[in-house]
Design an enzyme around this catalytic site. Structure first.
Site, short mmCIF file in Angstrom:
data_model
loop_
_atom_site.label_atom_id
_atom_site.label_comp_id
_atom_site.label_asym_id
_atom_site.label_seq_id
_atom_site.Cartn_x
_atom_site.Cartn_y
_atom_site.Cartn_z
N ALA A 98 0.93 -1.23 0.01
CA ALA A 98 0.07 -0.12 -0.08
C ALA A 98 0.77 1.31 0.04
O ALA A 98 0.27 2.50 -0.10
CB ALA A 98 -0.90 -0.06 1.26
N ASN A 100 -0.44 -4.48 8.40
CA ASN A 100 0.66 -5.22 7.92
C ASN A 100 1.90 -4.38 7.24
O ASN A 100 2.87 -4.67 7.21
CB ASN A 100 0.19 -6.24 6.78
CG ASN A 100 0.97 -7.11 5.93
OD1 ASN A 100 1.65 -8.12 6.80
ND2 ASN A 100 0.99 -6.67 4.82
N HIS A 129 -1.63 6.82 4.32
CA HIS A 129 -0.26 6.52 5.25
C HIS A 129 0.47 7.84 5.17
O HIS A 129 0.75 8.18 4.15
CB HIS A 129 0.28 5.39 4.39
CG HIS A 129 -0.40 4.17 4.47
ND1 HIS A 129 -0.17 3.35 5.41
CD2 HIS A 129 -1.29 3.52 3.44
CE1 HIS A 129 -1.21 2.18 5.08
NE2 HIS A 129 -1.48 2.44 3.93
#
Length: 273
Positions: free
Chosen positions: A130, A196, A226
């Site tokens: 990601a 993760n 993020h």
């Protein structure tokens, strides 16, 4: 990436859930030269499945990897699959791609797989997932890093079914709320699906026990966000990504599948991007 013939890439996927099937869909659309999905490992090969790669063989046991002439095994089945399939993947393929990086909070498992990779000449590859690309953070870690902070912000829906539901009322949340702060190791162990990715930033930088992670639920967030900051001898770094959630699994980002597609295509491309 080590493959027997640099112009071809024979793939085996471990798992055929939301991420793997999305990768398969994109590869079918883009048709990179020399790439072929030859096998998919599943727990129950008798169960009916749709949209499997054309010609791919369903397998259920690690010994079935032998003789398939596979170049790369891609794990996309969750943390337990890394321990189950890792050694066989390294013995029967040049590369083992680990999407469920939270498995590497188990130091004994990581040491065992590294020993097998050293013995066989195989490679363990952790995709950027990601985060898209952490090349800058990995490069910065060549010199001493002082700190790395990774904040993960997701809509309340994406935290449902996790321990977050025990910490805050996800159904009635009205404002951005941080419900966890700790190390990358602690985050990945407590939230193996959602956090993760914290292991990926940790492995790229200063490790699982020095990377600080905050987990946040925000009802105003439409995407999975993020925010990564780092400081050290190289200078400072600020990185922010807003990823669309995977349509079939809001806990994961579309970028997770895209990063695997990029990794696969770069393995056979004459120009690596």
């Amino acid at each position: 990436m080590s493959v027997s013939d640099p112009s071809r890439l024979r793939l085996c996927f471990i798992g055929w859930g939301a991420i793997a099937s999305r990768v398969g869909e994109l590869l079918a659309e883009r048709q990179p030269s020399g790439v072929e999905i030859v096998a998919v490992a599943v727990r129950d090969p008798q169960r009916q499945r749709t949209v499997l790669p054309q010609g791919a063989r369903l397998i259920a046991g690690q010994d079935e990897l032998a003789g398939l002439d596979i170049d790369m095994v891609i794990e996309a089945a969750g943390r337990p699959a890394v321990a189950i399939w890792g050694e066989a993947a390294l013995r029967h393929a040049g590369s083992f791609v680990v999407s469920s990086a939270s498995a590497f909070t188990d130091e004994a498992l990581l040491a065992r797989l590294l020993a097998v990779a050293d013995e066989t000449g195989g490679r363990i590859v952790v995709p950027s997932g990601a985060l898209g690309d952490l090349g800058a953070l990995a490069a910065a870690s060549v010199l001493p890093l002082d700190e790395v902070q990774h904040t993960i912000v997701k809509p309340p829906l994406a935290w449902k079914g996790t321990r977050a539901a025990e910490m805050i009322d996800l159904d009635r949340l009205e404002r951005r709320t941080e419900f966890f702060a700790g190390t990358a190791r602690q985050a990945a162990e407590a939230f193996p699906q959602n956090a993760n990715v914290a292991v990926i930033s940790a492995l790229s930088g200063i490790g699982l026990d020095r990377t600080r992670v905050a987990l946040v639920a925000d009802p105003s967030a439409a995407r999975n966000i993020h925010e990564i900051s780092a400081a050290g001898a190289f200078g400072t770094l600020e990185l922010r990504l807003e990823n669309e959630p995977l349509k079939t699994n809001p806990k994961s980002s579309e970028m997770t599948a895209l990063s695997l597609v990029s990794l696969i295509e770069n393995a056979v491309a004459p120009l690596v991007r």
